[in-house]
Design an enzyme around this catalytic site. Structure first.
Site, PDB file in Angstrom:
ATOM      1  N   HIS A  64       0.796  -1.220   0.000  1.00  0.00           N
ATOM      2  CA  HIS A  64       0.000   0.000   0.000  1.00  0.00           C
ATOM      3  C   HIS A  64       0.828   1.270   0.000  1.00  0.00           C
ATOM      4  O   HIS A  64       0.385   2.294  -0.510  1.00  0.00           O
ATOM      5  CB  HIS A  64      -1.039  -0.040   1.116  1.00  0.00           C
ATOM      6  CG  HIS A  64      -2.179  -0.931   0.749  1.00  0.00           C
ATOM      7  ND1 HIS A  64      -2.330  -2.195   1.256  1.00  0.00           N
ATOM      8  CD2 HIS A  64      -3.173  -0.767  -0.158  1.00  0.00           C
ATOM      9  CE1 HIS A  64      -3.385  -2.759   0.706  1.00  0.00           C
ATOM     10  NE2 HIS A  64      -3.908  -1.923  -0.157  1.00  0.00           N
ATOM     11  N   GLU A 124     -10.650 -10.719  -6.192  1.00  0.00           N
ATOM     12  CA  GLU A 124      -9.263 -10.615  -5.720  1.00  0.00           C
ATOM     13  C   GLU A 124      -8.845 -11.818  -4.892  1.00  0.00           C
ATOM     14  O   GLU A 124      -7.735 -11.876  -4.400  1.00  0.00           O
ATOM     15  CB  GLU A 124      -9.033  -9.313  -4.957  1.00  0.00           C
ATOM     16  CG  GLU A 124      -9.985  -9.064  -3.820  1.00  0.00           C
ATOM     17  CD  GLU A 124      -9.733  -7.725  -3.120  1.00  0.00           C
ATOM     18  OE1 GLU A 124      -8.665  -7.129  -3.312  1.00  0.00           O
ATOM     19  OE2 GLU A 124     -10.617  -7.295  -2.368  1.00  0.00           O
ATOM     20  N   ASP A 176      -4.121  -8.297  -4.840  1.00  0.00           N
ATOM     21  CA  ASP A 176      -4.398  -9.418  -3.938  1.00  0.00           C
ATOM     22  C   ASP A 176      -4.524 -10.729  -4.703  1.00  0.00           C
ATOM     23  O   ASP A 176      -4.099 -11.769  -4.216  1.00  0.00           O
ATOM     24  CB  ASP A 176      -5.667  -9.144  -3.122  1.00  0.00           C
ATOM     25  CG  ASP A 176      -5.358  -8.244  -1.946  1.00  0.00           C
ATOM     26  OD1 ASP A 176      -4.362  -8.511  -1.253  1.00  0.00           O
ATOM     27  OD2 ASP A 176      -6.086  -7.257  -1.747  1.00  0.00           O
ATOM     28  N   CYS A 180      -8.665  -3.041 -11.212  1.00  0.00           N
ATOM     29  CA  CYS A 180      -8.288  -1.871 -10.421  1.00  0.00           C
ATOM     30  C   CYS A 180      -7.004  -2.108  -9.630  1.00  0.00           C
ATOM     31  O   CYS A 180      -6.591  -1.265  -8.849  1.00  0.00           O
ATOM     32  CB  CYS A 180      -9.426  -1.434  -9.507  1.00  0.00           C
ATOM     33  SG  CYS A 180      -9.911  -2.711  -8.347  1.00  0.00           S
TER      34      CYS A 180
HETATM   35  C1  PEP Z   1      -6.185  -5.178  -5.251  1.00  0.00           C
HETATM   36  O1  PEP Z   1      -6.086  -6.029  -4.368  1.00  0.00           O
HETATM   37  O2  PEP Z   1      -5.745  -5.308  -6.408  1.00  0.00           O
HETATM   38  C2  PEP Z   1      -6.837  -3.897  -4.959  1.00  0.00           C
HETATM   39  C3  PEP Z   1      -7.056  -3.009  -5.897  1.00  0.00           C
HETATM   40  O3  PEP Z   1      -7.155  -3.643  -3.647  1.00  0.00           O
HETATM   41  P1  PEP Z   1      -6.083  -3.163  -2.556  1.00  0.00           P
HETATM   42  O4  PEP Z   1      -4.792  -2.877  -3.303  1.00  0.00           O
HETATM   43  O5  PEP Z   1      -6.647  -1.942  -1.909  1.00  0.00           O
HETATM   44  O6  PEP Z   1      -5.996  -4.328  -1.664  1.00  0.00           O
HETATM   45 MG    MG Z   2      -7.221  -5.841  -2.530  1.00  0.00          MG
END
Ligand code: PEP
Ligand code: MG
Length: 521
Positions: A171, A412, A436, A483
């Site tokens: 993150h 995911e 994920d 995403c």
């Molecule tokens: C992902 O897991 O690709 C996603 C977009 O969610 P996050 O990165 O917030 O876990």
């Molecule tokens: Mg995710």
């Protein structure tokens, strides 16, 4: 250039002007720690563990001990930071206890160290931390950076990040990308070598940092950042393009947002919607939970900014590497395999329902959709939709204005991809979270710097799951976006489009380049 270690307070001194706010911060931290300890004590007592409960009750008394508190306050008035002062006072107490002949009292040394450590940790990690107190634009060096740390840094104060832990899809990288801040993550122990540097230059593109560079290197970096700016300018003409492939397939290019304040910037970069609004950051950049009304304001602000363009609001996705201040999250052996996303939301209707109510109300101000994270089972989706329906009914009977919201699912977990056909029957859209999906498919922690080579969506197993998801979406006639970070990677875009993806959502500064890549397919 501040540097942060795991639990080593990096800020020893405070200024005269900060005394009052630091004293206040210390009191809040004591209250929070005492509150957590007494909750644990109550829980243990309720489950019949009298002796253990007694220890926690004793710890509460220690945390609130008037002498300890006033000794720390005196040090703060003498300009020592409270996170350092509480450790020092705790150590003084521990030494006194340790020297006692009474075996029971001598054993209290560790207790007081423990409690002082918890208050210090609260001050470092949760309170108005050093990150919030950063008032000089700096390169931030840290062992690791939790999203809540990054969220607390004021705009313009972080010029770059260098962290020992982390990877492209952790993150810290995601947030750095959307803030347009260069980041080098996962440098491991070599972080130690640059901790004492006066100046650090960071190349986020190539992934390296140099401590105390010579004049030639500085000149080279200035030249590089000039040519980066030129490259960006050359992509400007793509900002407002509606990207289609030469075969006529229209691909929507949208932005991932971490807060409502990013909406205007995202539109400037050419976002055709929001493919992922990570609402958890709204919860993490503060010490208490946002009310339904506050959430309504934040979601409405994005909905209004985007008008008819779709905005996908993802419900709370905490757990994993994202803690939620104000919520009691037990330590877990494997947080990424733990109480995360929809699992936590379904277990805590007191958190989930106000969020769903706020989304339904805000939908009256624009084109909002709602999306559930970490779904692994059709039953979870059904339960979430039932709660949404309950909220809808409640609001209607209260006479509150609400809008239509379509419901979708993040794909995911490998389970969701495998069960995509069943999930599609209950969903209006899918969005594939490759970050994920990759970590769970390849069993490779997304934050582990040693596994960087495995943190890649371009793997046959992951591509097979994406294909399966796209096929299920197409058979059900629903949209399927991506995403995760792969959506913004120029080398992945052709593959994702070929597999059947209809929307790509990414950090806003990547949008013009993605539109160019799609237009050239
Ligand atoms: C992902 O897991 O690709 C996603 C977009 O969610 P996050 O990165 O917030 O876990
Ligand atoms: Mg995710």
């Amino acid at each position: 250039m501040p540097a942060t270690g795991k639990l080593a307070p990096e800020r020893e001194r405070i200024t005269e002007d900060e005394i009052e706010s630091e004293l206040q911060r210390f009191r809040v931290a004591v209250e929070a720690v005492a509150g957590n300890l007494s909750e644990t004590g109550d829980r243990l007592r309720a489950s019949g563990s009298e002796e253990e409960a007694g220890i926690f009750e004793f710890h509460v008394e220690m945390a609130e001990d008037p002498e300890l508190v006033s000794a720390v306050e005196e040090r703060v008035r003498n300009l020592q930071s409270p996170e350092v002062a509480v450790i020092a006072v705790g150590e003084e107490y521990a030494t006194e206890y340790g020297a006692m002949d009474d075996e029971y009292l001598a054993a209290r040394a560790d207790d007081v160290r423990d409690v002082a450590g918890q208050i210090s940790a609260q001050l470092i990690g949760r309170g108005a931390s050093a990150f919030e107190a950063l008032h000089t634009p700096s390169v931030v060096l840290a062992h690791s950076l939790a999203p809540s740390d990054t969220a607390r840094i004021q705009k313009g104060m972080a010029l770059g990040f260098v962290t020992a832990e982390g990877s492209r899809t952790s993150h810290v990288s995601i947030m750095a990308r959307s803030m347009g801040i260069p980041a080098v993550v996962g440098v491991g122990p070599s972080l130690e070598r640059i901790l004492d540097a006066e100046t650090v230059v960071v190349d986020g593109g190539e992934g390296y940092a140099i401590a105390d560079p010579d004049a030639d290197t500085v000149a080279e970096f200035e030249r590089l950042s000039g040519s980066l700016a030129e490259e960006r300018a050359a992509l400007d003409e793509y900002r407002n393009v509606e990207a289609s492939t030469s075969g006529g397939r229209r691909i929507e290019v949208a932005a991932n947002l971490g807060s409502a304040s990013e909406a205007e910037d995202a539109l400037e970069w050419g976002a055709e919607g929001v493919g992922l609004f990570r609402t958890e950051f709204l919860f993490m950049e503060r010490d208490d939970l946002p009310s339904e009304d506050e959430q309504y304001e934040a979601y409405s602000a994005v909905a209004r900014a985007f008008g008819e363009k779709p905005v996908i609001v993802r419900t709370l996705d905490v757990g994993g590497d994202k803690d939620l201040p104000g919520v009691d999250q037990a330590d877990e052996e494997n947080p990424f395999l733990g109480w995360r996303g929809i699992r936590m939301s379904l277990d805590t209707p007191e958190l989930f329902k106000p969020q769903l109510r706020a989304i339904l109300r805000a939908a009256a101000n624009g084109n909002l959709k709602v999306m559930f994270p970490m779904v692994a089972d059709v039953g979870e989706l059904e339960a979430a939709k039932t709660m949404l329906q309950e909220c809808r009914k409640e609001l209607e009977s209260e006479g509150v204005k609400i809008g239509e919201v379509k419901t979708g699912v993040m794909i995911e977990t490998p389970a969701a991809a495998v069960c995509a056909a069943e999930l599609a029957e209950e969903s209006a859209f899918f969005s594939i979270g490759t970050n994920d999906l990759v970590q769970y498919t390849l069993a490779a922690d997304r934050g582990n710097e040693r596994l960087r080579w495995l943190q890649n969506a371009d793997h046959p197993a992951v591509l097979a799951l994406i294909r399966r998801t796209c096929d299920a979406a197409s058979a059900a006639g629903i949209q399927v976006g991506v995403c995760g970070e792969a959506a913004g990677e120029p080398e992945m875009i052709p593959k994702l489009v070929e597999l059947g993806v209809t929307e790509l959502s990414m950090a806003a500064p990547q949008i013009p380049r993605a539109k160019k890549v799609v237009s050239e397919l």
